[in-house]
Design an enzyme around this catalytic site. Structure first.
Site, mmCIF file in Angstrom:
data_model
loop_
_atom_site.group_PDB
_atom_site.id
_atom_site.type_symbol
_atom_site.label_atom_id
_atom_site.label_comp_id
_atom_site.label_asym_id
_atom_site.label_seq_id
_atom_site.Cartn_x
_atom_site.Cartn_y
_atom_site.Cartn_z
ATOM 1 N N ASP A 34 0.810 -1.411 0.071
ATOM 2 C CA ASP A 34 0.258 0.011 -0.092
ATOM 3 C C ASP A 34 0.764 1.461 -0.147
ATOM 4 O O ASP A 34 0.590 1.697 1.235
ATOM 5 C CB ASP A 34 -0.742 -0.124 1.188
ATOM 6 C CG ASP A 34 -1.783 0.849 0.971
ATOM 7 O OD1 ASP A 34 -2.235 1.524 -0.055
ATOM 8 O OD2 ASP A 34 -3.370 0.774 1.444
ATOM 9 N N ASN B 120 -8.269 -0.990 7.232
ATOM 10 C CA ASN B 120 -7.921 -0.152 8.040
ATOM 11 C C ASN B 120 -8.210 1.155 7.894
ATOM 12 O O ASN B 120 -7.902 2.551 8.370
ATOM 13 C CB ASN B 120 -7.459 -0.943 9.055
ATOM 14 C CG ASN B 120 -5.725 -0.600 8.097
ATOM 15 O OD1 ASN B 120 -5.913 -0.169 6.396
ATOM 16 N ND2 ASN B 120 -4.452 -0.494 8.284
ATOM 17 N N HIS B 121 -8.978 1.054 6.589
ATOM 18 C CA HIS B 121 -9.332 3.233 6.324
ATOM 19 C C HIS B 121 -10.380 3.636 6.567
ATOM 20 O O HIS B 121 -11.058 2.412 6.261
ATOM 21 C CB HIS B 121 -8.725 2.931 4.206
ATOM 22 C CG HIS B 121 -7.490 2.265 3.982
ATOM 23 N ND1 HIS B 121 -6.947 1.520 2.549
ATOM 24 C CD2 HIS B 121 -5.951 2.324 4.674
ATOM 25 C CE1 HIS B 121 -5.591 1.616 2.773
ATOM 26 N NE2 HIS B 121 -5.591 1.609 3.080
ATOM 27 N N LEU C 180 -12.181 7.360 6.787
ATOM 28 C CA LEU C 180 -12.569 8.513 6.618
ATOM 29 C C LEU C 180 -13.425 9.218 8.609
ATOM 30 O O LEU C 180 -14.087 8.294 8.594
ATOM 31 C CB LEU C 180 -13.101 9.749 5.887
ATOM 32 C CG LEU C 180 -13.709 10.909 5.938
ATOM 33 C CD1 LEU C 180 -13.892 11.656 4.125
ATOM 34 C CD2 LEU C 180 -14.617 11.550 6.773
ATOM 35 N N MET D 102 -10.698 1.990 14.751
ATOM 36 C CA MET D 102 -12.156 2.660 14.429
ATOM 37 C C MET D 102 -12.839 2.917 15.823
ATOM 38 O O MET D 102 -12.300 1.737 17.005
ATOM 39 C CB MET D 102 -13.070 1.874 13.923
ATOM 40 C CG MET D 102 -14.575 1.947 13.960
ATOM 41 S SD MET D 102 -15.435 0.463 13.272
ATOM 42 C CE MET D 102 -14.834 -1.163 14.405
ATOM 43 N N SER E 179 -7.133 9.457 18.306
ATOM 44 C CA SER E 179 -5.337 9.432 17.393
ATOM 45 C C SER E 179 -4.941 10.488 17.797
ATOM 46 O O SER E 179 -5.110 11.277 18.841
ATOM 47 C CB SER E 179 -6.593 10.003 15.196
ATOM 48 O OG SER E 179 -6.640 8.710 15.061
ATOM 49 N N HIS F 220 3.005 5.062 13.356
ATOM 50 C CA HIS F 220 2.069 5.134 12.764
ATOM 51 C C HIS F 220 0.986 4.803 13.034
ATOM 52 O O HIS F 220 0.124 5.735 12.510
ATOM 53 C CB HIS F 220 2.468 4.708 10.760
ATOM 54 C CG HIS F 220 2.195 3.146 10.773
ATOM 55 N ND1 HIS F 220 2.473 2.567 11.352
ATOM 56 C CD2 HIS F 220 1.047 2.773 9.750
ATOM 57 C CE1 HIS F 220 2.134 0.936 11.557
ATOM 58 N NE2 HIS F 220 0.759 1.748 10.379
ATOM 59 N N GLY F 221 0.836 3.854 13.943
ATOM 60 C CA GLY F 221 -0.319 4.059 14.828
ATOM 61 C C GLY F 221 0.329 2.795 15.592
ATOM 62 O O GLY F 221 0.855 2.828 16.172
#
Lengths: 139, 474
Positions: free
Chosen positions: B93, B200-201, B203, B374, B378, B397-398
């Site tokens: 990705d 995991n994408h 908005l 989700m 963040s 990054h996460g």
């Protein structure tokens, strides 16, 4: 000899797909069903369209990588799901028909896109009297 | 992870001395409990990376390190120009990342229209499997997009010129070579511009719940109770196919380049070889594709906010990429050197005063956007001077998964997860119910622990915490 079958196996962030069958071609058909099952229940997919697929490689491992890559490509660009496969393998040359239909989000409830095959746990081998074809796919 | 092989350099830094074919040490930034929770595979993979030709300094693991392909996720490795580039080290990705957008409205305003806003975002931002965007790219437009990135998108009026200054490399990376992108990769992208994807994408519409560093938050345009939008997605089908194509070619041609791969997934090629150059050109094209994609999604969000909250003004805070190999200058042993820095599931985190940063971030450092999972928080961090020296200007990054998708799907039901989050005031809109179960908050590690470790290790410092209000998933 047991029936051909497919299964998923766990991997940290992603998912492993495995097909088992009496021949390499059968194992490739089964691993493709395992790929579909990452997205949706294969039995929910009707065989309305047929896509012809050909792959050629110089080892069985490479052939599996190319097979999974091609299926991901065809499903993605055609916006279809495949629910049935008919595979013939001669040496390291594969000819296949993949049968499926356009994605129906209400009926198929597709869970997740598959991005790519990987070399992780990639294996095509004869184990006892069965063929096994497997790899982890990136989702 | 068994810590017997590691030496504890200080509280937040662990080191494995080079052994065997390793050319440099492995350095892990983490607390003791994070290191113990990491899979043994992480050390094995980071040690394999340390064997690749031309690696400089160390093979680094960020606090969110976990078992990946070839490289660990959270792996950072820099190579001299005579070294290699690894398609496995960038991953499938390419340029997956996070874009954070300030809205100029407070949370109370969004609460009043929350469900309608969630419905409209879900309806108008293409998301999930089998969905297409409205944009179609012919060959000429494909070429222009691959060279122009977000700058191409802004030129097509999907954004404002001032957006570009708030994106790494000004919204377009130089050196993209569309001809190095296969026909297949282009075909996979033709209908996908401005789509979010799945997995995991997401908005998210989020609220700034806490500010830790006032001056930096001010520079980034963030105050407590402000509403922001975070967009997490990447280069879609194009990046996935470029990863697949070049991983295969690099794996098959490694012996010709005299490279012995410790793991097939580490497939790489000399930067100076034809294959290495072609990959760099294709990978840079995919970075531009990801930047254009996030730009278009932000444009869609602008239209939706204009309809629901007309006085909102969506301003880009920053856009970071997680899976890349970038040519950068770093000081090594007192000397400035050009390096090719692979970040796989890691964020660039340039410190204050870095010449690539917009002037308004000169004192604060680069915004480092850390996506939660989700329903969880963040973070916005900022790059540090120390991080430039310690990890080639890189941070986490996460959160990283702690449970496989199968295990999560067995443990939770998607509808229950949605209801539980709704009770916490979080509106979820998702295409696939099973996907929701696989992405349940409990399937991920606690992102705050990872962020604390990055902060304490000096890789980046905490600026603001964001809590979700609306989450759109594939």
């Amino acid at each position: 000899m047991s029936e051909p079958r497919w299964e998923h196996f766990p991997h940290g962030a992603d998912i492993g797909i495995r097909g088992v069958g009496p021949t390499m071609a059968s194992a490739f058909e089964q691993v493709a069903l395992a790929l579909t099952a990452v997205l949706t229940d294969p039995s929910s997919v009707a065989s309305k369209e047929t896509v012809e697929i050909r792959c050629e490689a110089s080892t069985a491992d490479e052939l599996l990588y190319d097979w999974v890559d091609t299926l991901i490509y065809e499903m993605s660009t055609r916006s279809v799901l495949f629910g049935a496969y008919d595979v013939k393998i001669d040496g390291f040359r594969l000819r296949a028909r993949a049968l499926g239909e356009t994605v129906d989000r209400a009926r198929h409830e597709p869970a997740i896109e598959v991005k790519a095959p990987t070399y992780t746990e990639l294996r095509v081998a004869r184990v006892d009297d069965q063929w096994v074809a497997q790899c982890v796919v990136d989702v | 992870m068994n810590t017997a092989l590691l030496e504890r350099v200080h509280e937040f830094q662990w080191r494995r001395k080079p052994t065997g074919a390793m050319q440099v040490p492995v350095v892990i930034f983490a607390t003791e409990s994070l290191v113990r929770e990491m899979d043994d595979k992480v050390l094995e993979q980071a040690s394999n990376v340390a064997m690749l030709p031309g690696i400089v300094g160390a093979s680094f693991v960020m606090p969110d390190g976990h078992w990946g392909y070839g490289f660990p996720i959270g792996g950072v490795a820099a190579f001299e120009p005579g070294g290699v580039v690894s398609a496995g080290g960038v991953g499938f990705d390419i340029s997956c990342g996070v874009r954070c957008v300030a809205t100029g409205v407070k949370s109370e305003r969004v609460r009043a229209v929350q469900e309608r806003l969630a419905d409209l975002l879900f309806e108008r931002v293409p998301v999930g499997v089998g969905v297409e965007g409205k944009i179609r790219l012919d060959d000429a437009e494909m070429d222009a997009m691959l060279r122009g990135g977000a700058s191409w998108a802004v030129g097509r009026r999907w954004g404002r010129p001032e957006d570009l200054g708030r994106i790494e490399e000004g919204g377009r990376v130089d050196g993209a070579v569309p001809d190095a992108v296969s026909e297949r990769a282009q075909e996979r992208q033709r209908k996908l511009m401005g789509t979010l994807g799945s997995g995991n994408h997401y908005l998210e519409v989020q609220r700034v719940s806490h500010v830790f560093d006032e001056p930096a938050a001010r520079a980034f345009g963030l105050e407590v109770d402000d509403v922001v939008i975070s967009i997490h997605c990447g280069s879609r089908g194009m990046g996935h196919q470029i990863g697949t194509d070049y991983l295969r070619e690099m794996e098959r041609s490694a012996p010709q380049h005299g490279i012995k791969l410790p793991d097939r997934e580490l497939a790489c090629a000399p930067l100076r070889s034809d294959l290495g150059k072609r990959y760099m050109g294709a990978m840079r094209a995919a970075i531009n594709c990801a930047l254009a994609n996030r730009q278009i999604i932000m444009h869609l969000a602008r239209g939706i906010f204009a309809d629901v909250l007309p006085d909102a003004d969506l301003k880009l805070v920053y856009d970071v990429s997680h899976n890349t190999c970038k040519e950068e200058e770093h000081v090594v042993g007192g000397k400035k050197r050009t390096l090719f820095v692979h970040r796989k599931g890691a964020t660039r985190a340039f410190g204050p005063g870095h010449r690539e940063l917009p002037r308004e971030f000169a004192d604060a450092g680069q915004p480092v956007l850390i996506g939660g999972s989700m329903g969880t928080e963040s973070w916005v961090l900022a790059g540090t001077h120390e991080g430039m020296d310690r990890s080639f200007g890189s941070a986490c990054h996460g959160a990283g998964r702690k449970m496989s998708r199968n295990a999560a799907a067995k443990l939770w039901k998607g509808r229950d997860v949605i209801q539980t989050l709704a009770r916490q005031g979080i509106s979820i809109r998702a295409v696939g119910i099973r996907g929701v179960a696989e992405e349940a908050p409990g399937a991920y590690k606690d992102v705050s622990v990872v962020v604390d470790a990055a902060h304490d290790a000096g890789l980046a410092r905490k600026v603001a915490r964001l809590e979700p209000m609306i989450c759109i998933k594939g």
